[in-house]
Design an enzyme around this catalytic site. Structure first.
Site, mmCIF file in Angstrom:
data_model
loop_
_atom_site.group_PDB
_atom_site.id
_atom_site.type_symbol
_atom_site.label_atom_id
_atom_site.label_comp_id
_atom_site.label_asym_id
_atom_site.label_seq_id
_atom_site.Cartn_x
_atom_site.Cartn_y
_atom_site.Cartn_z
ATOM 1 N N THR A 1 46.622 35.048 39.629
ATOM 2 C CA THR A 1 45.738 35.760 38.699
ATOM 3 C C THR A 1 46.431 37.073 38.365
ATOM 4 O O THR A 1 47.207 37.574 39.178
ATOM 5 C CB THR A 1 44.389 36.012 39.397
ATOM 6 N N ARG B 1 32.808 26.607 36.299
ATOM 7 C CA ARG B 1 32.826 27.673 37.315
ATOM 8 C C ARG B 1 33.344 28.981 36.719
ATOM 9 O O ARG B 1 34.345 29.021 36.024
ATOM 10 C CB ARG B 1 33.723 27.229 38.466
ATOM 11 N N GLY C 1 37.442 33.954 44.361
ATOM 12 C CA GLY C 1 36.476 34.688 43.549
ATOM 13 C C GLY C 1 35.079 34.707 44.135
ATOM 14 O O GLY C 1 34.370 35.712 44.058
HETATM 15 N N1 ASP Z 1 40.029 35.574 41.769
HETATM 16 C C1 ASP Z 1 40.417 34.431 40.985
HETATM 17 C C2 ASP Z 1 39.237 33.527 40.831
HETATM 18 O O1 ASP Z 1 38.594 33.235 41.820
HETATM 19 C C3 ASP Z 1 41.554 33.671 41.546
HETATM 20 C C4 ASP Z 1 42.767 34.486 41.942
HETATM 21 O O2 ASP Z 1 42.676 35.683 42.140
HETATM 22 O O3 ASP Z 1 43.856 33.916 42.053
HETATM 23 O O4 ASP Z 1 38.975 33.059 39.750
#
Ligand code: ASP
Length: 307
Positions: free
Chosen positions: A175, A203, A228
């Site tokens: 991310t 989601r 997340g």
């Molecule tokens: N925080 C992001 C999510 O859950 C994933 C990530 O940080 O890689 O969508």
């Protein structure tokens, strides 16, 4: 003074061959943000520009490089917040838009809302003239065929999804996010993601939820990464804001937040970048790695570490 921090996600960084490519994009992203800040531009413009570079890289889990969900479709989330005006914009489950972070910025600038989701978020972005992108579904899916099979053999409820992430920590990382402080002393934050790979369709993660994965006010700006659901459950962005309001510098804020994640959900749950009004830098994570970099008016060149 100005300062910018970027991240390319906390998680299990195991593909060594990718490190130098990611490093190159983080440097490019820092340069893009810094050129705006150096010229007296706003922290908000700087974080959006920096995140766009990472969305366009194709090697991180955002924009063009987003991971597919459980049915092989790309649904992306992005959020931005301007700490000076305390205004934010975000999109959840947006599809076929090249730069979700730009869509989020337009929600902030052109509407009275904070968050648009699904088909109408995409329609809004298209109506604003943002470029459309048709993803190569087969290319991203082949990587996950094996995991899809494993997942298909088990229960497809939410809980087993989290079990899968524990087994395969590489399913969440990459991310992207940025936080910046501009010459006027304003702070801003932006986060963009394809979300957890193999997530259930529909989601929405923490990144577009203001007060969870993305937050900025007059004291601090933060962008979180990791599972997340955990980041949402702890309201990580709001907590960081409270810590900063009580006088803690960004480095201590980031450490405390990640400690809380570890305490409640264990190791490998996430990370955070944080920048406060005094230019103090906070970078913390409880995963094996987190791609990140920073650059400020006090430095002669940007500093990047992958993973
Ligand atoms: N925080 C992001 C999510 O859950 C994933 C990530 O940080 O890689 O969508």
């Amino acid at each position: 003074m100005w300062c910018i921090i970027v991240h390319g996600g906390a998680g299990l960084w195991s593909e060594r061959e990718k490190f130098s490519i990611v490093k190159g994009f983080l440097l490019k992203s820092l340069e893009a943000g810094a050129s705006i800040l150096r010229a007296g531009g706003s922290a908000l413009d700087a974080v959006v520009e920096a995140v766009m570079v990472l969305e366009d890289s194709g090697v991180l889990n955002a924009g063009v490089g987003s991971y597919p969900n459980l049915v092989g479709e790309i649904e992306m989330d992005a959020g931005v917040m301007d700490g000076k005006s305390l205004r934010a914009g975000a999109v959840g489950c947006i599809r076929n838009i090249k730069n979700p972070v730009l869509a989020a910025k337009l929600v902030l600038e052109k509407t009275d809302h904070v968050l648009l989701v699904g088909e109408w978020a995409s329609r809004f972005a298209i109506s604003m003239g943002l470029p459309v992108l048709n993803f190569d579904r087969n290319a991203s899916l082949s990587k996950y065929r094996d995991l899809v099979r494993k997942f298909g053999e088990g229960d497809t409820r939410y809980k087993s999804n989290l079990t899968l992430y524990r087994q395969y920590p590489s399913l969440f990382h990459e991310t992207v996010g940025a936080v910046a402080l501009d010459c006027e002393g304003a702070l801003a934050s932006a986060t963009s993601t394809g979300g957890l790979a193999l997530k259930l369709p529909g989601r929405v993660g923490d990144s577009p939820l203001i007060g969870a994965g993305t937050y900025a006010d007059k004291n601090i700006a933060v962008s979180a990464t990791g599972v997340g659901e955990y980041i949402i459950l702890l309201g990580v962005g709001v907590r960081a804001s409270h810590y900063a309001e009580n006088g803690l510098p960004a480095n201590v804020v980031a450490e405390r937040v990640v400690q809380l994640l570890t305490l409640n959900f264990g190791e490998n749950s996430g990370g955070m970048i944080a920048l406060d009004k005094n230019g103090s830098i906070g970078i913390s994570y409880n995963t094996s790695g987190m791609a990140r970099g920073y650059y400020s008016s006090k430095m002669s060149e940007p500093h990047v570490i992958v993973p």
